[in-house]
Design a protein around this motif. Structure first.
Motif, PDB file in Angstrom:
ATOM      1  N   ASN A 327       0.850  -1.249  -0.117  1.00  0.00           N
ATOM      2  CA  ASN A 327       0.083   0.138   0.118  1.00  0.00           C
ATOM      3  C   ASN A 327       0.902   1.097  -0.082  1.00  0.00           C
ATOM      4  O   ASN A 327       0.624   2.238  -0.797  1.00  0.00           O
ATOM      5  CB  ASN A 327      -0.831  -0.109   1.233  1.00  0.00           C
ATOM      6  N   ALA A 331       0.877   3.839  -2.979  1.00  0.00           N
ATOM      7  CA  ALA A 331       0.666   5.395  -2.689  1.00  0.00           C
ATOM      8  C   ALA A 331       1.882   6.512  -3.301  1.00  0.00           C
ATOM      9  O   ALA A 331       1.609   7.483  -3.810  1.00  0.00           O
ATOM     10  CB  ALA A 331       0.795   5.521  -1.119  1.00  0.00           C
ATOM     11  N   ASP A 358      -7.167  -2.971   2.470  1.00  0.00           N
ATOM     12  CA  ASP A 358      -8.140  -2.350   1.834  1.00  0.00           C
ATOM     13  C   ASP A 358      -7.868  -1.016   1.285  1.00  0.00           C
ATOM     14  O   ASP A 358      -8.272  -0.691   0.230  1.00  0.00           O
ATOM     15  CB  ASP A 358      -9.387  -1.945   3.102  1.00  0.00           C
ATOM     16  N   GLU A 359      -6.812  -0.330   1.922  1.00  0.00           N
ATOM     17  CA  GLU A 359      -6.254   0.838   1.288  1.00  0.00           C
ATOM     18  C   GLU A 359      -5.491   0.608  -0.140  1.00  0.00           C
ATOM     19  O   GLU A 359      -5.662   1.184  -0.907  1.00  0.00           O
ATOM     20  CB  GLU A 359      -5.249   1.629   2.345  1.00  0.00           C
ATOM     21  N   LYS A 362      -8.040  -0.112  -2.530  1.00  0.00           N
ATOM     22  CA  LYS A 362      -8.853   1.083  -3.068  1.00  0.00           C
ATOM     23  C   LYS A 362      -7.843   2.100  -4.119  1.00  0.00           C
ATOM     24  O   LYS A 362      -8.276   2.719  -5.122  1.00  0.00           O
ATOM     25  CB  LYS A 362      -9.085   2.257  -1.999  1.00  0.00           C
ATOM     26  N   ARG A 363      -6.297   2.155  -3.626  1.00  0.00           N
ATOM     27  CA  ARG A 363      -5.451   2.432  -4.597  1.00  0.00           C
ATOM     28  C   ARG A 363      -5.438   2.033  -6.111  1.00  0.00           C
ATOM     29  O   ARG A 363      -5.422   2.685  -7.184  1.00  0.00           O
ATOM     30  CB  ARG A 363      -4.150   2.705  -3.934  1.00  0.00           C
TER      31      ARG A 363
END
Length: 433
Positions: A327, A331, A358-359, A362-363
């Protein structure tokens, strides 16, 4: 990992591949009367066969089994065969697994490594030498010996050895680093020679095809897209399509520029993938039509883009091992994207996420929604099916980013498909279920 003795009787063809020769001792030879039909006035020529004698069969079994009273062959080895057996015994020991085959041992009689490395290069083909070196490093704990320059000069260099050297980079003494770099550079140059030309050719074609123009020259017309765009102008009586609007290829070097982000997991299990990705990164960076960024990560993120002109520097800038925060890496990559519809992001990871799952998902979803072509490779190597997190792979597939293993030979085709925004050539054996 269970290790068994490489077949010491394998032969090597001029191209360097290894094959085991097996013949049927009951097959008739050219001098066998049974090979000539009785009613034939002129004997039919019969290919000369060289059956393996019983003694040769016993010799081979003796080399595989390792000798001792339990091998049952009663075969005594002499000369070169005895030396080969000694080299095998130094690594694989005299212990027996069920079935009687040698197994890797950690006995006190470890080989005098420098002499042993020279012996195995004398007696075995390169492919077998590389297997034995890896077994010695893994089973006999010889990694520390690779910190000695004279040991590095004696080994047969390959991708796996490079991975081991990179994992030892932080503890490597200065006296060894130059030798280690020379070993790594030799492997990198071999890979570049093998992969660079096809990669550039494949991607140059893909870049040309991805650039669409409305007034192409005849040789630049994309007939497939032109016909599909003009199907409404089909004339049944003439059985033809009138092409009111032409669609053609542009010229990548002048009119198209794609952004490529290679995001590479540098955990210990990804060593071979890191080596291949670094080589490909350097090749992509050499193409003016591509703006290539290379990012490596574990729990930290390092941007090695400024070192892409030398993949050896890239490799020594990595630090194999440690945790994984996908993640965080995504990012960083996301923050560097300025033209999403012209960007390809390639994540190379086994997907064992130590960050926020989850992040991460989502990314990926956000990047795809913005127009980014997102590719997930579980491995970039020839090592076969990798271990990976199946739940994360399934979640990415649900987002339209299927995860699969990729061999170096297939990578240019994968990148070409991503650049042209067409379905990826996913190998059947690696498709997610």
């Amino acid at each position: 990992m269970t290790s068994t003795t490489p077949d010491p009787t394998a032969t090597t063809d001029p191209a360097g591949s290894t094959a085991t020769t097996t013949t049927d001792p009951t097959a008739p030879t050219a001098t066998d009367p049974a090979a000539v039909p009785a009613d034939s006035a002129t004997p039919t020529p019969t290919p000369t066969l060289t059956p393996t004698s019983e003694a040769e069969r016993l010799r081979r079994w003796r080399l595989v089994l390792g000798g001792g009273g339990a091998d049952g062959t009663g075969c005594e080895l002499r000369g070169r065969d005895a030396a080969m057996d000694g080299a095998l015994a130094s690594l694989y020991g005299r212990e027996k697994a069920p079935g009687g085959r040698r197994t890797a041992g950690l006995g006190a009689s470890a080989p005098g490594v420098a002499r042993w490395l020279g012996d195995i290069r004398t007696y075995f083909p390169t492919s077998v030498v590389q297997v034995m070196q890896r077994d010695a490093i893994d089973r006999l704990g010889l990694s520390a010996l690779l910190l000695e320059p004279e040991m590095l000069e004696a080994v047969e260099a390959d991708v796996h050895l490079v991975g081991t050297l990179l994992s030892l980079n932080k503890v490597m003494p200065e006296t060894t680093k130059e030798t280690a770099r020379a070993v790594v550079r030799k492997v990198v140059e071999q890979l570049e020679k093998k992969l660079a030309q096809r990669t550039r050719a494949t991607l140059t074609g893909a870049l040309d095809r991805s650039a669409r123009i409305s007034r192409p020259r005849h040789r630049d017309i994309d007939w497939d897209r032109t016909i599909r765009a003009n199907l409404k102008n089909y004339l049944p009586e003439y059985r033809t399509v009138v092409p009111e609007r032409l669609i053609g290829y542009g010229r990548a070097a002048q009119s198209v520029k794609k952004d490529v982000v290679l995001c590479i997991d540098q955990s210990g299990s990804m060593a071979a993938s890191v080596v291949y990705a670094s080589v490909f990164g350097a090749v992509l960076a050499s193409m003016r039509a591509l703006d290539t960024r290379l990012v490596v990560f574990d729990t930290a993120v390092v941007d090695l883009t400024d070192q892409l002109d030398d993949p050896v520097d890239v490799l020594f800038g990595t630090q194999l091992g440690g945790g994984t925060d996908i993640n965080r890496a995504l990012a960083y990559c996301q923050s560097r994207i300025t033209r999403p519809t012209e960007t390809v992001v390639v994540l190379i990871s086994d997907l064992y996420e130590g960050g926020i799952r989850d992040e991460m998902l989502k990314r990926v979803a956000a990047m795809k929604a913005s127009g980014v072509q997102f590719v997930t490779l579980l491995a970039l190597s020839d090592e076969g099916a990798p271990a990976y997190d199946r739940d994360h792979a399934a979640a990415l597939a649900a987002l339209g980013a299927p995860a699969f293993a990729c061999t170096p030979d297939l990578f240019p085709d994968v990148m070409a498909a991503a650049i042209e925004k067409r379905p990826l050539p996913i190998p059947d054996m690696a498709e997610q279920r």
